[in-house]
Design an enzyme around this catalytic site. Sequence first.
Site, PDB file in Angstrom:
ATOM      1  N   HIS A 103      38.996  31.728  49.300  1.00  0.00           N
ATOM      2  CA  HIS A 103      40.412  31.313  49.269  1.00  0.00           C
ATOM      3  C   HIS A 103      40.959  31.525  50.675  1.00  0.00           C
ATOM      4  CE1 HIS A 103      39.796  32.945  45.136  1.00  0.00           C
ATOM      5  NE2 HIS A 103      40.628  31.994  44.747  1.00  0.00           N
ATOM      6  N   ASP A 106      41.662  35.082  51.383  1.00  0.00           N
ATOM      7  CA  ASP A 106      40.527  36.004  51.519  1.00  0.00           C
ATOM      8  C   ASP A 106      40.125  36.073  52.981  1.00  0.00           C
ATOM      9  OD1 ASP A 106      40.480  35.815  48.741  1.00  0.00           O
ATOM     10  OD2 ASP A 106      38.846  34.345  48.759  1.00  0.00           O
ATOM     11  N   GLU A 234      39.143  23.693  38.338  1.00  0.00           N
ATOM     12  CA  GLU A 234      38.394  24.720  37.590  1.00  0.00           C
ATOM     13  C   GLU A 234      39.178  25.083  36.328  1.00  0.00           C
ATOM     14  OE1 GLU A 234      36.942  27.983  40.030  1.00  0.00           O
ATOM     15  OE2 GLU A 234      37.192  29.338  38.341  1.00  0.00           O
ATOM     16  N   GLU A 270      33.378  27.239  34.992  1.00  0.00           N
ATOM     17  CA  GLU A 270      33.034  28.672  35.084  1.00  0.00           C
ATOM     18  C   GLU A 270      32.607  29.193  33.718  1.00  0.00           C
ATOM     19  OE1 GLU A 270      35.304  31.246  37.579  1.00  0.00           O
ATOM     20  OE2 GLU A 270      35.176  32.911  36.177  1.00  0.00           O
ATOM     21  N   HIS A 273      35.152  31.351  31.838  1.00  0.00           N
ATOM     22  CA  HIS A 273      36.318  30.572  31.412  1.00  0.00           C
ATOM     23  C   HIS A 273      35.960  29.759  30.163  1.00  0.00           C
ATOM     24  CE1 HIS A 273      38.077  30.493  35.799  1.00  0.00           C
ATOM     25  NE2 HIS A 273      37.815  31.714  35.366  1.00  0.00           N
ATOM     26  N   ASP A 298      30.887  27.951  38.566  1.00  0.00           N
ATOM     27  CA  ASP A 298      31.109  29.350  38.885  1.00  0.00           C
ATOM     28  C   ASP A 298      30.297  30.138  37.869  1.00  0.00           C
ATOM     29  OD1 ASP A 298      32.747  28.839  40.991  1.00  0.00           O
ATOM     30  OD2 ASP A 298      34.484  29.925  40.219  1.00  0.00           O
ATOM     31  N   ASP A 309      38.528  38.031  31.284  1.00  0.00           N
ATOM     32  CA  ASP A 309      37.624  37.497  32.291  1.00  0.00           C
ATOM     33  C   ASP A 309      36.978  38.657  33.045  1.00  0.00           C
ATOM     34  OD1 ASP A 309      36.527  35.499  33.785  1.00  0.00           O
ATOM     35  OD2 ASP A 309      38.322  35.029  34.936  1.00  0.00           O
ATOM     36  N   ASP A 311      34.120  38.682  34.643  1.00  0.00           N
ATOM     37  CA  ASP A 311      33.437  38.241  35.872  1.00  0.00           C
ATOM     38  C   ASP A 311      32.215  39.091  36.209  1.00  0.00           C
ATOM     39  OD1 ASP A 311      35.086  36.056  36.425  1.00  0.00           O
ATOM     40  OD2 ASP A 311      36.460  37.212  37.667  1.00  0.00           O
ATOM     41  N   ASP A 341      30.933  33.666  40.929  1.00  0.00           N
ATOM     42  CA  ASP A 341      32.296  34.197  40.819  1.00  0.00           C
ATOM     43  C   ASP A 341      32.198  35.467  39.974  1.00  0.00           C
ATOM     44  OD1 ASP A 341      34.934  34.645  40.823  1.00  0.00           O
ATOM     45  OD2 ASP A 341      35.541  32.678  40.069  1.00  0.00           O
TER      46      ASP A 341
HETATM   47  C1  XUL Z   1      39.835  33.034  38.379  1.00  0.00           C
HETATM   48  C2  XUL Z   1      38.821  32.271  39.117  1.00  0.00           C
HETATM   49  C3  XUL Z   1      39.124  31.991  40.547  1.00  0.00           C
HETATM   50  C4  XUL Z   1      38.665  30.653  41.012  1.00  0.00           C
HETATM   51  C5  XUL Z   1      39.087  30.308  42.421  1.00  0.00           C
HETATM   52  O1  XUL Z   1      39.516  33.302  37.068  1.00  0.00           O
HETATM   53  O2  XUL Z   1      37.796  31.938  38.582  1.00  0.00           O
HETATM   54  O3  XUL Z   1      38.583  33.008  41.319  1.00  0.00           O
HETATM   55  O4  XUL Z   1      37.283  30.538  40.962  1.00  0.00           O
HETATM   56  O5  XUL Z   1      40.453  30.392  42.604  1.00  0.00           O
HETATM   57 CO    CO Z   2      36.113  30.910  39.275  1.00  0.00          CO
END
Ligand code: XUL
Ligand code: CO
Length: 444
Positions: A103, A106, A234, A270, A273, A298, A309, A311, A341
């Site tokens: 991003h 970042d 996304e 993702e 998600h 992702d 989430d 991750d 991700d």
């Molecule tokens: C949030 C997510 C983000 C996107 C990029 O859940 O997945 O990090 O991948 O903004």
């Molecule tokens: Co993501």
Amino acid sequence: MSKNAYFPNVSGISYEGPQSDNPLAFKYYDANRRIAGKTVKEHLRFAVCYWHSFCANGSDPFGSGTLNHPWEAASNPLDRAKRRLDAAFEFFGKLGAPYYCFHDRDLAPEGETVKESEANLRTLVSLAKEQQKATGVKLLWGTANLFSHPRYMNGAATNPDFRVVAHAAAQVHAALEATVELGGSCFVFWGGREGYSTLLNTDMKRELDNFGKFLGLARDYGRKIGFQGDFLIEPKPMEPSKHQYDFDAATTIGFLRHYGLDQDFKLNIEANHATLANHTFAHELQTAADAGLLGSIDANRGDSQNGWDTDQFPTNIYDAVESLLVILGNGGFKHGGINFDAKVRRNSIDLDDLFIGHIGAMDTFAYGLEVAVALIESSAIAKVRSERYRSFAQGAGLDFTRGSLNLTQLRDYAADLPAIKAESGKQELLENIVNQYLFRGGKG
Ligand code: XUL
Ligand code: CO
């Protein structure tokens, strides 16, 4: 900055094979091994994500940071950003990751004004460009963080206040320039705040119209400055917004088509998600692929016992095989790839945990690739599936497929049929076939 400043205990991760006990070696990811016409590296196009790996500090809603990364030890935000960049490229090089994703915030800190933020980003982009040149690591995608700053609490492109919409546009403008300057393959929009909490204060139609318009303007500017890759949306159903507009793949596909964006935009799916939307990862990938809109993924995983989430790094071989069956069935990645991700747990505080998380994930997908290729090459699944639909390949079924039968003709066909003999769906057989290839390590 020395190329060995932040991870001095790790010299480089190499492939040592399945019998190796070295936690800092690949057991299955053999980057240059050729399979199905490409190297493993070319198939999988792995990317390290900048935010979870180099910006997150392990804080959660109940406690402050635990990770104390050495690159954060600078009081000036711009100096910190430069140290992060050095740490990131040292990590990419040692891991052997071909790509990364970021991003805007970042890479470079937000300034007091739009102009100051743009200048900060330009400074870091020129340093990142040098690092890319020196290491050969490439940018898979860039994106704008349109969700962290309090100004976006009511949305970014869908904010009820036009001034915030314009601010979001300024950020996307700069993030697109950064992505083009760094040769990024894709540009992602994740609409974390593009949604609402209550309809009582929300004009949903206006917000969606504004969103469609905003994305069209971003597309036009990106193309104008020479961006030739894919714009990606996304999907995510919730968290942080209660109702997110890009709920899942099907919702997002309808939105893109409605606003005439489906020629330039594809989807970045993702895993976690997908599960939050009560779908499987493979379901979301197949939905995108069938619409001709599968762009990138992702890769991560959630926790089956809680509904947010998490991750986590993907380690589930079944999920990797299922997702790669869809991705390879769709011809593989073009501009996209596999972005991790994912973040280490907040109590995984050793610096080598970051390597270990990525190694496990890369091995999982590399193994999944072998199995998926073997399954596809054997046609073991495809044979059973096409047999199920054989009645559409001939006679009246083929006429129906071609659209040359009306409802009355269908009725007349049915009226002349003898009793229909039902056929098995063969689910257990198919699951056993997948396992059989897994047991063999994919090697037919
Ligand atoms: C949030 C997510 C983000 C996107 C990029 O859940 O997945 O990090 O991948 O903004
Ligand atoms: Co993501």
